[in-house]
Write an enzyme that holds these catalytic residues in place. Structure first.
Site, PDB file in Angstrom:
ATOM      1  N   ARG A 112      15.227 -21.455  21.343  1.00 36.58           N
ATOM      2  CA  ARG A 112      15.916 -20.409  22.102  1.00 36.58           C
ATOM      3  C   ARG A 112      14.878 -19.374  22.535  1.00 36.58           C
ATOM      4  O   ARG A 112      14.127 -18.860  21.720  1.00 36.58           O
ATOM      5  CB  ARG A 112      16.995 -19.739  21.225  1.00 36.58           C
ATOM      6  CG  ARG A 112      18.167 -20.666  20.925  1.00 36.58           C
ATOM      7  CD  ARG A 112      19.209 -19.993  20.038  1.00 36.58           C
ATOM      8  NE  ARG A 112      18.753 -19.845  18.670  1.00 36.58           N
ATOM      9  CZ  ARG A 112      19.500 -19.332  17.682  1.00 36.58           C
ATOM     10  NH1 ARG A 112      20.723 -18.918  17.926  1.00 36.58           N
ATOM     11  NH2 ARG A 112      19.019 -19.227  16.461  1.00 36.58           N
ATOM     12  N   LEU A 121       0.356  -8.419  13.871  1.00 39.16           N
ATOM     13  CA  LEU A 121      -0.627  -7.915  14.842  1.00 39.16           C
ATOM     14  C   LEU A 121      -1.426  -9.077  15.417  1.00 39.16           C
ATOM     15  O   LEU A 121      -2.625  -8.936  15.657  1.00 39.16           O
ATOM     16  CB  LEU A 121      -1.589  -6.924  14.169  1.00 39.16           C
ATOM     17  CG  LEU A 121      -1.173  -5.460  14.108  1.00 39.16           C
ATOM     18  CD1 LEU A 121      -2.312  -4.607  13.567  1.00 39.16           C
ATOM     19  CD2 LEU A 121      -0.735  -4.919  15.478  1.00 39.16           C
ATOM     20  N   CYS A 141      16.546 -14.268  18.154  1.00 35.82           N
ATOM     21  CA  CYS A 141      16.847 -12.928  17.640  1.00 35.82           C
ATOM     22  C   CYS A 141      16.095 -11.809  18.355  1.00 35.82           C
ATOM     23  O   CYS A 141      16.700 -11.025  19.080  1.00 35.82           O
ATOM     24  CB  CYS A 141      16.556 -12.873  16.142  1.00 35.82           C
ATOM     25  SG  CYS A 141      17.745 -13.850  15.192  1.00 35.82           S
ATOM     26  N   GLY A 148       9.642 -14.750  20.635  1.00 30.96           N
ATOM     27  CA  GLY A 148      10.768 -15.421  21.290  1.00 30.96           C
ATOM     28  C   GLY A 148      11.805 -15.709  20.229  1.00 30.96           C
ATOM     29  O   GLY A 148      11.892 -15.010  19.226  1.00 30.96           O
ATOM     30  N   GLU A 174      21.439  -9.304   7.949  1.00 27.60           N
ATOM     31  CA  GLU A 174      20.596 -10.378   7.430  1.00 27.60           C
ATOM     32  C   GLU A 174      19.191 -10.263   8.039  1.00 27.60           C
ATOM     33  O   GLU A 174      19.050 -10.083   9.235  1.00 27.60           O
ATOM     34  CB  GLU A 174      21.224 -11.726   7.813  1.00 27.60           C
ATOM     35  CG  GLU A 174      20.428 -12.924   7.372  1.00 27.60           C
ATOM     36  CD  GLU A 174      20.178 -12.927   5.867  1.00 27.60           C
ATOM     37  OE1 GLU A 174      21.151 -12.898   5.103  1.00 27.60           O
ATOM     38  OE2 GLU A 174      18.990 -12.942   5.470  1.00 27.60           O
ATOM     39  N   ALA A 180      -2.272 -11.215  18.449  1.00 29.69           N
ATOM     40  CA  ALA A 180      -2.098 -11.277  19.905  1.00 29.69           C
ATOM     41  C   ALA A 180      -1.901 -12.732  20.316  1.00 29.69           C
ATOM     42  O   ALA A 180      -2.323 -13.657  19.620  1.00 29.69           O
ATOM     43  CB  ALA A 180      -3.331 -10.702  20.584  1.00 29.69           C
ATOM     44  N   LYS A 215      28.730 -30.146  13.772  1.00 36.12           N
ATOM     45  CA  LYS A 215      27.924 -29.398  12.800  1.00 36.12           C
ATOM     46  C   LYS A 215      28.568 -29.494  11.414  1.00 36.12           C
ATOM     47  O   LYS A 215      27.890 -29.709  10.414  1.00 36.12           O
ATOM     48  CB  LYS A 215      27.843 -27.932  13.258  1.00 36.12           C
ATOM     49  CG  LYS A 215      26.624 -27.209  12.775  1.00 36.12           C
ATOM     50  CD  LYS A 215      26.485 -25.843  13.438  1.00 36.12           C
ATOM     51  CE  LYS A 215      25.631 -25.875  14.670  1.00 36.12           C
ATOM     52  NZ  LYS A 215      25.320 -24.554  15.226  1.00 36.12           N
TER      53      LYS A 215
END
Ligand code: NAD
Length: 450
Positions: A329, A249, A259, A256, A145, A251, A35
């Site tokens: 993730r 709002l 965080c 996911g 953050e 649906a 990285k």
């Protein structure tokens, strides 16, 4: 000001580059040498709009460097901690990376330095860590953050607010952080100074509230399915009330990413530890409603295909947990793809940015680099991440690529992001969560199957 940023992932890399953009002399430090090499060459190790340009400006100007050696943080007066705080198996937050970063930082810390936590941590973390840092003559404050992946550069350079969690009587740290963020404050960004515990709570409370809003509307989608109502219109109508608001709002397949899911679970675990878990039972349900969306989408797909998924070719458009990111993730889309494959479907998937990140997690899925190769011959096309390029697909053109007879083309809109009328007019059978879906072949509608 000389600044170090410890941990250069989605948060830290953007923060380091943004602090250089503000004119500071910044070193980003990460334990992952790949990285660091990539960032040092100006190559963002993940997809984030505007980050490559920001990195290039800092590297060219010479006030942004990256290193895998904590020794490079020596001489900085402000050290931001931006390492990961993933979820442990029991749901609580794993603080081992924060602990390790603090241990390493203590070897270079000088009296008067200010350590500024940015990672999302359970309430009480500052109180636990501060004595070690204060013993070195430095101070620890928390500055949570709120950036959103996909908008991280703008969110860092023009945030909604800055929150400083500072211990009683520590006036200097606020002044130092004001100097760091001087340009933002001059531009009118609101700044709040709180005690450290409040600042820690602000972050997890914000995420818990947003998650609750999403699961609320998804629960409404279930009842809409049961009675043949339309959750999109419902959201538009209640969202007109300024006390409710229309944002968050939508649906669909639910939230996911790295965080929201882990943050609400960490919050629940911490509330339990503090003896106030009873007040957070609703957050367990928020999590459960969210996870049920994934199974529900599999049910809808099965119903639309006549009750059996085995051997059916399913095209998945979208793998990232949200558009504008390559982050998979805890991605609902990747989870649904994996579940469908486990049920015997032949799953082929694509995403504008998240194929490589998905392949690392789920190598056994079949990936294609473009929409046409993904949908050819598909029994059903599932839109699971609302990338603009998928939202704007022309149903008639896509239908010709799929190559099925009119009336046999099935689209499942996992994000309620497509125009049902347009797709029906284009010859597709349209299915969604919480919106009136076309009858499944067995003559049952999706609601009746639930
Ligand atoms: P990430 O996994 O992308 O990055 C964490 C980085 O820290 C990794 O590159 C890792 O190699 C590095 N690291 C770990 N231990 C280290 C050490 N001792 N010294 C130096 N580097 C070390 O995670 P992320 O998404 O950037 O999240 C970081 C934190 O920020 C988490 O607490 C997260 O909840 C919070 N946060 C993330 C976002 C977001 O959108 N990603 C938004 C707000 C807050």
């Amino acid at each position: 000001m000389r600044i170090s940023v410890i941990g250069c992932g989605y948060l830290g890399a953007v923060h380091a580059a943004a602090m250089a953009e503000l004119g500071h002399d910044v070193v980003g430090i990460d334990v992952d040498p790949l990285k660091v090499d990539s960032l040092a060459q100006g190559i963002a190790p993940f997809f984030e709009p505007e980050l490559p340009e920001l990195l290039a400006r800092g590297l060219d100007a010479g006030n942004l460097t990256f290193s895998s050696s904590m020794a490079e943080a020596r001489g900085a007066t402000v050290h931001f901690i931006a390492v990961g705080t993933p979820q442990r198996a029991d749901g609580s937050s794993n603080l081992s990376y924060v602990d390790a970063a603090v241990d390493q930082l203590l070897t270079v810390l000088a009296a008067g330095d200010v350590v500024v936590g940015k990672s999302t941590v359970p309430v009480g973390t500052v109180a636990a860590l501060a004595p070690r840092i204060e013993a070195a003559g430095a101070t620890l404050i928390w500055n949570p953050e709120f950036l959103r992946e996909g908008h991280a550069v703008r969110d860092t350079l023009a945030p909604d607010r800055l929150v400083y969690g500072i211990g009683a009587g520590d006036n200097r740290s606020a002044d130092v952080l004001d100097d760091v963020y001087a340009a933002l404050l001059e531009a009118g960004v609101p700044r709040m100074v709180t005690d450290p515990a409040t600042a820690e709570l602000v972050k997890v409370a914000a995420n818990a509230f947003l998650a609750t809003k999403i699961s609320f509307i998804n629960a409404m989608a279930d009842i809409a399915d049961a009675v043949g109502a339309d959750v999109g219109q419902l959201a538009d109508a209640i969202g007109q009330d300024p006390r409710i608001g229309r944002r968050f709002l939508n649906a669909g397949l639910g939230f996911g990413g790295g965080c929201l899911p882990k943050d609400i679970r960490g919050f629940i675990a911490r509330a339990d530890e503090l003896g106030v878990g009873a007040s957070f039972g609703f957050l367990r349900e928020v999590d459960a409603i969210n996870l049920r969306r994934r199974e529900r989408l599999v049910e809808v797909t099965r119903a639309a295909l006549g009750g059996d998924l085995v051997g059916r070719r399913i095209a998945i458009l979208g793998l990232a947990f949200k558009p504008g990111s390559d982050d998979v993730r805890d991605s609902p889309a990747l989870d649904v793809a994996t579940r469908l494959r486990a049920e015997g479907a032949h799953v082929v998937a694509t995403d504008p940015q998240a194929i490589e990140t998905s392949r690392r997690l789920v190598p056994e899925l079949e990936y294609r680099s473009n929409v046409a190769a993904t949908v050819t011959g598909a029994d059903a096309v599932l839109v699971l991440t609302e990338w603009p390029e998928f939202v704007e697909l022309d149903p008639a053109v896509l239908g010709r690529i799929v190559g099925r007879h009119l009336g046999e083309q099935i689209v499942i809109d996992g994000r309620n992001c497509l125009d049902p009328a347009l797709w029906r007019d284009g010859g597709w059978r349209y299915y969604a969560l919480g919106r009136i879906s076309d009858p499944a072949p067995a003559g049952m509608n999706v609601a009746q199957l639930a």
